[in-house]
Design a protein around this motif. Structure first.
Motif, PDB file in Angstrom:
ATOM      1  N   ARG A 146      46.209  21.308 100.121  1.00  0.00           N
ATOM      2  CA  ARG A 146      47.652  21.012 100.067  1.00  0.00           C
ATOM      3  C   ARG A 146      48.145  20.911  98.625  1.00  0.00           C
ATOM      4  NH1 ARG A 146      46.481  16.928 103.859  1.00  0.00           N
ATOM      5  NH2 ARG A 146      46.795  17.663 105.964  1.00  0.00           N
ATOM      6  N   ASP A 147      47.352  20.265  97.763  1.00  0.00           N
ATOM      7  CA  ASP A 147      47.733  20.147  96.350  1.00  0.00           C
ATOM      8  C   ASP A 147      47.831  21.520  95.693  1.00  0.00           C
ATOM      9  OD1 ASP A 147      47.792  17.378  96.629  1.00  0.00           O
ATOM     10  OD2 ASP A 147      45.841  17.065  95.656  1.00  0.00           O
ATOM     11  N   LYS A 148      46.855  22.363  95.962  1.00  0.00           N
ATOM     12  CA  LYS A 148      46.858  23.726  95.418  1.00  0.00           C
ATOM     13  C   LYS A 148      48.077  24.487  95.934  1.00  0.00           C
ATOM     14  CE  LYS A 148      44.865  27.255  93.373  1.00  0.00           C
ATOM     15  NZ  LYS A 148      44.771  27.333  91.929  1.00  0.00           N
ATOM     16  N   ALA A 149      48.358  24.341  97.209  1.00  0.00           N
ATOM     17  CA  ALA A 149      49.522  25.009  97.804  1.00  0.00           C
ATOM     18  C   ALA A 149      50.801  24.531  97.137  1.00  0.00           C
ATOM     19  CB  ALA A 149      49.568  24.743  99.309  1.00  0.00           C
ATOM     20  N   ARG A 150      50.922  23.237  96.935  1.00  0.00           N
ATOM     21  CA  ARG A 150      52.120  22.665  96.303  1.00  0.00           C
ATOM     22  C   ARG A 150      52.317  23.242  94.905  1.00  0.00           C
ATOM     23  NH1 ARG A 150      50.698  17.588  96.506  1.00  0.00           N
ATOM     24  NH2 ARG A 150      51.195  17.475  98.707  1.00  0.00           N
ATOM     25  N   GLU A 151      51.236  23.385  94.150  1.00  0.00           N
ATOM     26  CA  GLU A 151      51.309  23.969  92.802  1.00  0.00           C
ATOM     27  C   GLU A 151      51.900  25.373  92.830  1.00  0.00           C
ATOM     28  OE1 GLU A 151      47.423  24.073  91.042  1.00  0.00           O
ATOM     29  OE2 GLU A 151      47.122  21.920  91.291  1.00  0.00           O
ATOM     30  N   LEU A 152      51.637  26.084  93.917  1.00  0.00           N
ATOM     31  CA  LEU A 152      52.080  27.474  94.046  1.00  0.00           C
ATOM     32  C   LEU A 152      53.395  27.618  94.798  1.00  0.00           C
ATOM     33  CD1 LEU A 152      48.596  28.951  94.899  1.00  0.00           C
ATOM     34  CD2 LEU A 152      49.852  29.311  92.771  1.00  0.00           C
ATOM     35  N   GLY A 153      53.947  26.505  95.240  1.00  0.00           N
ATOM     36  CA  GLY A 153      55.206  26.547  95.979  1.00  0.00           C
ATOM     37  C   GLY A 153      55.051  26.920  97.438  1.00  0.00           C
ATOM     38  N   VAL A 154      53.827  26.815  97.959  1.00  0.00           N
ATOM     39  CA  VAL A 154      53.565  27.107  99.365  1.00  0.00           C
ATOM     40  C   VAL A 154      53.713  25.802 100.142  1.00  0.00           C
ATOM     41  CG1 VAL A 154      51.827  27.856 101.033  1.00  0.00           C
ATOM     42  CG2 VAL A 154      51.975  28.977  98.809  1.00  0.00           C
ATOM     43  N   LYS A 155      54.544  25.829 101.174  1.00  0.00           N
ATOM     44  CA  LYS A 155      54.737  24.644 102.006  1.00  0.00           C
ATOM     45  C   LYS A 155      53.786  24.716 103.190  1.00  0.00           C
ATOM     46  CE  LYS A 155      59.383  24.059 100.500  1.00  0.00           C
ATOM     47  NZ  LYS A 155      60.526  23.262 100.584  1.00  0.00           N
TER      48      LYS A 155
ATOM     49  N   LYS B  69      43.179  24.249 108.166  1.00  0.00           N
ATOM     50  CA  LYS B  69      42.759  24.459 106.779  1.00  0.00           C
ATOM     51  C   LYS B  69      42.689  25.956 106.487  1.00  0.00           C
ATOM     52  CE  LYS B  69      38.903  23.498 103.657  1.00  0.00           C
ATOM     53  NZ  LYS B  69      37.591  22.838 103.531  1.00  0.00           N
ATOM     54  N   THR B  70      42.174  26.717 107.424  1.00  0.00           N
ATOM     55  CA  THR B  70      42.057  28.163 107.245  1.00  0.00           C
ATOM     56  C   THR B  70      43.418  28.813 107.036  1.00  0.00           C
ATOM     57  OG1 THR B  70      40.012  28.251 108.518  1.00  0.00           O
ATOM     58  CG2 THR B  70      41.252  30.302 108.321  1.00  0.00           C
ATOM     59  N   THR B  71      44.400  28.443 107.840  1.00  0.00           N
ATOM     60  CA  THR B  71      45.750  29.004 107.702  1.00  0.00           C
ATOM     61  C   THR B  71      46.337  28.657 106.350  1.00  0.00           C
ATOM     62  OG1 THR B  71      46.112  28.908 110.085  1.00  0.00           O
ATOM     63  CG2 THR B  71      48.073  29.036 108.687  1.00  0.00           C
ATOM     64  N   ALA B  72      46.192  27.410 105.944  1.00  0.00           N
ATOM     65  CA  ALA B  72      46.722  26.976 104.649  1.00  0.00           C
ATOM     66  C   ALA B  72      46.060  27.728 103.507  1.00  0.00           C
ATOM     67  CB  ALA B  72      46.526  25.469 104.483  1.00  0.00           C
ATOM     68  N   ILE B  73      44.744  27.877 103.566  1.00  0.00           N
ATOM     69  CA  ILE B  73      44.026  28.593 102.510  1.00  0.00           C
ATOM     70  C   ILE B  73      44.474  30.048 102.448  1.00  0.00           C
ATOM     71  CG2 ILE B  73      41.759  29.531 101.886  1.00  0.00           C
ATOM     72  CD1 ILE B  73      40.584  26.792 102.669  1.00  0.00           C
TER      73      ILE B  73
ATOM     74  N   LYS C  34      43.282  17.884 101.553  1.00  0.00           N
ATOM     75  CA  LYS C  34      44.186  17.345 100.532  1.00  0.00           C
ATOM     76  C   LYS C  34      44.198  18.246  99.304  1.00  0.00           C
ATOM     77  CE  LYS C  34      45.155  13.450  97.478  1.00  0.00           C
ATOM     78  NZ  LYS C  34      45.731  14.330  96.495  1.00  0.00           N
ATOM     79  N   GLU C  35      43.042  18.712  98.891  1.00  0.00           N
ATOM     80  CA  GLU C  35      42.950  19.612  97.743  1.00  0.00           C
ATOM     81  C   GLU C  35      43.658  20.943  98.032  1.00  0.00           C
ATOM     82  OE1 GLU C  35      38.731  18.264  95.734  1.00  0.00           O
ATOM     83  OE2 GLU C  35      38.684  19.381  97.626  1.00  0.00           O
TER      84      GLU C  35
END
Length: 66
Positions: free
Chosen positions: A7-16, A23-27, A4-5
């Motif tokens: 995803r929140d960080k990604a959202r702040e940066l405009g990453v969908k 989790k690794t791919t998202a990070i 969740k954290e």
């Protein structure tokens, strides 16, 4: 950092974050958006040269792959 954290960080940066991403791919996508090399989880934290990456403390807990 939990998913969740991440995803929140990604959202702040405009990453969908796509459904099914690990989790690794998202990070790694967040790392790219922040201007870092996408090296999370590769066991390279001691040589990555990115001490200001927000995932570094998590990355340090992952054993190196030899």
């Amino acid at each position: 950092m939990n998913m969740k954290e991440v995803r929140d960080k990604a959202r702040e940066l405009g990453v969908k974050v796509a459904v099914g991403w690990t989790k690794t791919t998202a990070i790694r996508e967040v790392q790219i958006a922040e201007g870092f090399d996408p090296c999370y989880g590769r066991g390279l934290y001691d040589v990555c040269g990115q001490p200001h990456c927000c995932f570094r403390s998590d990355c340090e807990k992952i054993p190196a792959k030899n």
